[in-house]
Design a protein around this motif. Structure first.
Motif, PDB file in Angstrom:
ATOM      1  N   TRP A 468       0.868  -1.169   0.000  1.00 26.69           N
ATOM      2  CA  TRP A 468       0.000   0.000   0.000  1.00 26.69           C
ATOM      3  C   TRP A 468       0.912   1.228   0.000  1.00 26.69           C
ATOM      4  O   TRP A 468       2.113   1.126   0.181  1.00 26.69           O
ATOM      5  CB  TRP A 468      -0.868   0.031   1.254  1.00 26.69           C
ATOM      6  CG  TRP A 468      -1.936  -1.016   1.353  1.00 26.69           C
ATOM      7  CD1 TRP A 468      -2.010  -2.197   0.687  1.00 26.69           C
ATOM      8  CD2 TRP A 468      -3.077  -0.970   2.214  1.00 26.69           C
ATOM      9  NE1 TRP A 468      -3.129  -2.899   1.069  1.00 26.69           N
ATOM     10  CE2 TRP A 468      -3.799  -2.158   2.012  1.00 26.69           C
ATOM     11  CE3 TRP A 468      -3.553  -0.058   3.138  1.00 26.69           C
ATOM     12  CZ2 TRP A 468      -4.981  -2.447   2.700  1.00 26.69           C
ATOM     13  CZ3 TRP A 468      -4.725  -0.330   3.820  1.00 26.69           C
ATOM     14  CH2 TRP A 468      -5.441  -1.515   3.608  1.00 26.69           C
ATOM     15  N   LYS A 469       0.288   2.373  -0.174  1.00 21.26           N
ATOM     16  CA  LYS A 469       0.987   3.663  -0.093  1.00 21.26           C
ATOM     17  C   LYS A 469       2.246   3.632  -0.970  1.00 21.26           C
ATOM     18  O   LYS A 469       2.177   3.186  -2.132  1.00 21.26           O
ATOM     19  CB  LYS A 469       1.284   4.005   1.369  1.00 21.26           C
ATOM     20  CG  LYS A 469       0.021   4.108   2.235  1.00 21.26           C
ATOM     21  CD  LYS A 469       0.283   4.731   3.591  1.00 21.26           C
ATOM     22  CE  LYS A 469       0.999   3.834   4.541  1.00 21.26           C
ATOM     23  NZ  LYS A 469       1.103   4.401   5.911  1.00 21.26           N
ATOM     24  N   GLN A 470       3.374   4.106  -0.450  1.00 21.13           N
ATOM     25  CA  GLN A 470       4.572   4.196  -1.273  1.00 21.13           C
ATOM     26  C   GLN A 470       5.389   2.910  -1.279  1.00 21.13           C
ATOM     27  O   GLN A 470       6.549   2.896  -1.699  1.00 21.13           O
ATOM     28  CB  GLN A 470       5.425   5.380  -0.827  1.00 21.13           C
ATOM     29  CG  GLN A 470       4.753   6.717  -1.088  1.00 21.13           C
ATOM     30  CD  GLN A 470       5.682   7.897  -0.947  1.00 21.13           C
ATOM     31  OE1 GLN A 470       6.820   7.889  -1.428  1.00 21.13           O
ATOM     32  NE2 GLN A 470       5.206   8.950  -0.296  1.00 21.13           N
ATOM     33  N   SER A 471       4.766   1.816  -0.868  1.00 22.78           N
ATOM     34  CA  SER A 471       5.380   0.495  -1.014  1.00 22.78           C
ATOM     35  C   SER A 471       5.019  -0.159  -2.345  1.00 22.78           C
ATOM     36  O   SER A 471       5.414  -1.304  -2.596  1.00 22.78           O
ATOM     37  CB  SER A 471       4.978  -0.418   0.145  1.00 22.78           C
ATOM     38  OG  SER A 471       5.617  -0.017   1.339  1.00 22.78           O
ATOM     39  N   GLY A 472       4.265   0.562  -3.193  1.00 28.08           N
ATOM     40  CA  GLY A 472       4.024   0.057  -4.535  1.00 28.08           C
ATOM     41  C   GLY A 472       2.609  -0.429  -4.766  1.00 28.08           C
ATOM     42  O   GLY A 472       1.702  -0.206  -3.966  1.00 28.08           O
ATOM     43  N   PHE A 473       2.433  -1.118  -5.893  1.00 26.72           N
ATOM     44  CA  PHE A 473       1.123  -1.647  -6.266  1.00 26.72           C
ATOM     45  C   PHE A 473       1.309  -2.862  -7.163  1.00 26.72           C
ATOM     46  O   PHE A 473       2.365  -3.088  -7.732  1.00 26.72           O
ATOM     47  CB  PHE A 473       0.275  -0.583  -6.972  1.00 26.72           C
ATOM     48  CG  PHE A 473       0.982   0.135  -8.087  1.00 26.72           C
ATOM     49  CD1 PHE A 473       1.084  -0.409  -9.350  1.00 26.72           C
ATOM     50  CD2 PHE A 473       1.549   1.385  -7.859  1.00 26.72           C
ATOM     51  CE1 PHE A 473       1.727   0.259 -10.375  1.00 26.72           C
ATOM     52  CE2 PHE A 473       2.201   2.067  -8.877  1.00 26.72           C
ATOM     53  CZ  PHE A 473       2.296   1.507 -10.141  1.00 26.72           C
ATOM     54  N   GLY A 474       0.231  -3.615  -7.292  1.00 26.00           N
ATOM     55  CA  GLY A 474       0.294  -4.911  -7.967  1.00 26.00           C
ATOM     56  C   GLY A 474       0.483  -6.006  -6.933  1.00 26.00           C
ATOM     57  O   GLY A 474       0.957  -5.756  -5.816  1.00 26.00           O
ATOM     58  N   ARG A 475       0.098  -7.229  -7.280  1.00 24.27           N
ATOM     59  CA  ARG A 475       0.176  -8.338  -6.345  1.00 24.27           C
ATOM     60  C   ARG A 475       0.947  -9.501  -6.964  1.00 24.27           C
ATOM     61  O   ARG A 475       0.730  -9.878  -8.115  1.00 24.27           O
ATOM     62  CB  ARG A 475      -1.229  -8.797  -5.921  1.00 24.27           C
ATOM     63  CG  ARG A 475      -1.945  -7.766  -5.036  1.00 24.27           C
ATOM     64  CD  ARG A 475      -1.200  -7.576  -3.731  1.00 24.27           C
ATOM     65  NE  ARG A 475      -1.803  -6.596  -2.827  1.00 24.27           N
ATOM     66  CZ  ARG A 475      -1.444  -5.321  -2.737  1.00 24.27           C
ATOM     67  NH1 ARG A 475      -0.517  -4.841  -3.574  1.00 24.27           N
ATOM     68  NH2 ARG A 475      -1.992  -4.520  -1.852  1.00 24.27           N
ATOM     69  N   GLU A 476       1.853 -10.059  -6.147  1.00 25.96           N
ATOM     70  CA  GLU A 476       2.702 -11.158  -6.591  1.00 25.96           C
ATOM     71  C   GLU A 476       2.409 -12.423  -5.796  1.00 25.96           C
ATOM     72  O   GLU A 476       1.762 -12.390  -4.748  1.00 25.96           O
ATOM     73  CB  GLU A 476       4.181 -10.776  -6.431  1.00 25.96           C
ATOM     74  CG  GLU A 476       4.593  -9.590  -7.292  1.00 25.96           C
ATOM     75  CD  GLU A 476       6.087  -9.362  -7.321  1.00 25.96           C
ATOM     76  OE1 GLU A 476       6.718  -9.697  -8.337  1.00 25.96           O
ATOM     77  OE2 GLU A 476       6.634  -8.819  -6.335  1.00 25.96           O
TER      78      GLU A 476
END
Length: 507
Positions: A468-476
């Motif tokens: 979330w937030k500035q840790s990114g986006f998309g799911r692995e």
């Protein structure tokens, strides 16, 4: 896996000239410069890689595009593609000792961790996505009595996978496996400081039967190779793990052709310990969550938020156990904490510690380089514990990316929630309590993509991971990850056979 003595590969690496893979052929760079590779524990040579150029990146992208358009891989039957992916995992396990040893020498972590955790995770990614692929399909429906519709999942085209120097084999596998599963071609840019396990991974892919040109590997620094892949008009997607600062740069560079992005960026995970928690279990969990891979993990529990009633007990036990950790070369069987991956990484950690002390933090243990002749060479930082009782200490919010947790105290749940969320990051966190209501409330209130209850740094197989937030986006690492690497097309079929549809009269 058997806990056997690892082969001594260091001498065979010392003069190794590692190469790029472009169009199915191992090849040098268009430039003449090379990057030396060093064992971070000894600074001994592990060979060298080409210092890649913009032209190298262009050649790799062109090869991937050509292979994609030729269609040998994307048009291959799903079952056969699945079998190839599964073979990759099998080959990784067969070459476990060689690859685990290579990554330990190249990256620095303990061989126990490379062999017992990283190799199974990497091999498991290929097996997992091989299985997911067999159940990955679109949907069909009749939206009206006179019509049918269905969806098709189609590969994007060329995917650039850019991996960092902390767990290159696992993160490379978790990007390449889903990208290839759905039929894309890829260009892998491994970390220039420790690329060897990525090269061996690509060897496994070739042995498993990936067609020429579908997988390409280009060595080099972020500038110019990473930049060129991020801005290249013929790259359809960038999957990146690394710093938030670099992730923002990739977003700007990828805007030119509106690239699909999957970004797993920085973290500053809290480990919140409530008064009813099992303190001994929480201490053991913190040792694992903080010092695994010398703290070079984006989900590391680098903020230990402790209820004031158990603060002294926890800190005393945690500091004592931290002092007992054995620091040494990862190749030695009793090592707990290895070196930092590069001298630059070590210097950054030391600068973070110095700044924290200047701002009022207290060093409870460590805070320096380990002493002794065996540490005269290599990139060492002692396992360190900082206490931050005053506000405004940068280390409570900054991603240090080393073996340096910060302990803080809280008085009640509302304060714990505020402190846990007082960061620009939102990757992970953990809650330690025996109260179900506390656990569920905190799980909902902590703003992060992954929350553990009474554990830290463990993946639930098949469950999505991302920030979330500035840790990114998309799911692995989950079945839904396949969607990240696809375009979805809807096909609508009129079944009336009428030349004049009733709605045409509205024109």
């Amino acid at each position: 896996m058997k806990n056997q003595t690892a082969p001594n590969l260091s001498p065979s690496f010392s003069a190794k000239v590692w190469q790029n893979l472009i169009g199915g052929k191992w090849t040098g760079s268009t430039g003449d410069e090379r990057i030396p590779l060093l064992d971070p524990a000894t600074e001994d040579s592990l060979g060298s890689i080409p210092k890649g150029t913009t032209e190298d990146a262009d050649r790799a992208v062109a090869s991937a595009r050509e292979a994609f358009e030729a269609g040998a891989w994307r048009r291959m039957g799903v079952r056969e593609r699945s079998r190839v992916l599964r073979r990759v995992g099998e080959i990784l396990l067969r070459r476990c000792e060689e690859i685990a040893t290579a990554e330990t020498l190249d990256q620095g972590r303990s061989l126990r961790q490379s062999r017992g955790m990283m190799l199974p995770l990497a091999a498991g990614a290929w097996e997992f996505f091989a299985g997911c692929l067999l159940n990955f399909h679109g949907r069909a429906a009749s939206p009206e009595p006179w019509a049918s519709a269905y969806t098709i999942n189609q590969p994007l085209g060329v995917v650039a996978c850019i991996t960092p120097g902390n767990v290159p084999l696992v993160l490379g596998s978790e990007k390449l496996a889903p990208a290839l599963a759905v039929g894309n071609s890829v260009v892998l840019k491994p970390p220039p400081e420790c690329p060897i396990s990525s090269v061996l991974l690509v060897e496994c892919l070739l042995e498993a039967g990936i067609p020429e040109g579908v997988v390409n590997l280009v060595h080099g620094d972020g500038e110019p190779v990473g930049r060129r892949l991020a801005e290249h008009p013929d790259v359809d997607m960038v999957a990146f793990t690394g710093s938030t600062e670099t992730g923002k740069a990739i977003m700007r560079l990828g805007a030119g052709n509106v690239k699909r992005l999957l970004l797993e960026l920085g973290g500053k995970a809290p480990q919140v310990v409530f008064p009813d928690a099992d303190v001994d279990a929480a201490v053991k969990g913190a040792l694992w969550g903080v010092y695994l891979n010398s703290g070079q993990i984006c989900m590391a529990s680098t903020r230990l938020l402790l209820h004031e009633s158990i603060y002294d007990e926890f800190v005393e036990k945690f500091v004592r156990r931290t002092r007992d950790l054995r620091v040494g070369p990862g190749i030695e069987p009793d090592t707990n904490v290895g070196p930092m991956v590069t001298i630059r990484a070590r210097d950054k950690v030391e600068a973070c510690i110095a700044r924290a002390v200047e701002e009022g933090a207290t060093v409870l243990c460590g805070g320096d380089r380990p002493r002794g002749d065996r540490y005269a060479r290599g990139f060492w930082v002692e396992p360190t514990v900082l206490a931050a009782d005053s506000p405004g200490i940068t280390a409570t919010r900054q991603e240090i990316f080393g073996p340096v947790p910060v302990v803080q105290r809280f008085a009640h749940m509302a304060e714990a929630i505020r402190m846990a969320n007082d960061t620009e990051y939102g990757l992970a966190g953990s809650v330690w309590t025996n109260d179900l209501n506390t656990a569920m409330t905190m799980a909902e209130e902590v703003r992060a993509g992954y929350v553990w209850i009474n554990d830290h740094l463990i993946r639930a197989t098949g469950f999505p991971f991302g920030g979330w937030k500035q840790s990114g986006f998309g799911r692995e690492a989950a079945a839904q990850t396949l969607d990240e690497y696809c375009n979805v097309k809807t096909v609508y079929i009129d079944r009336t056979g009428l030349a004049e549809k009733p709605r045409y009269g509205l024109l």
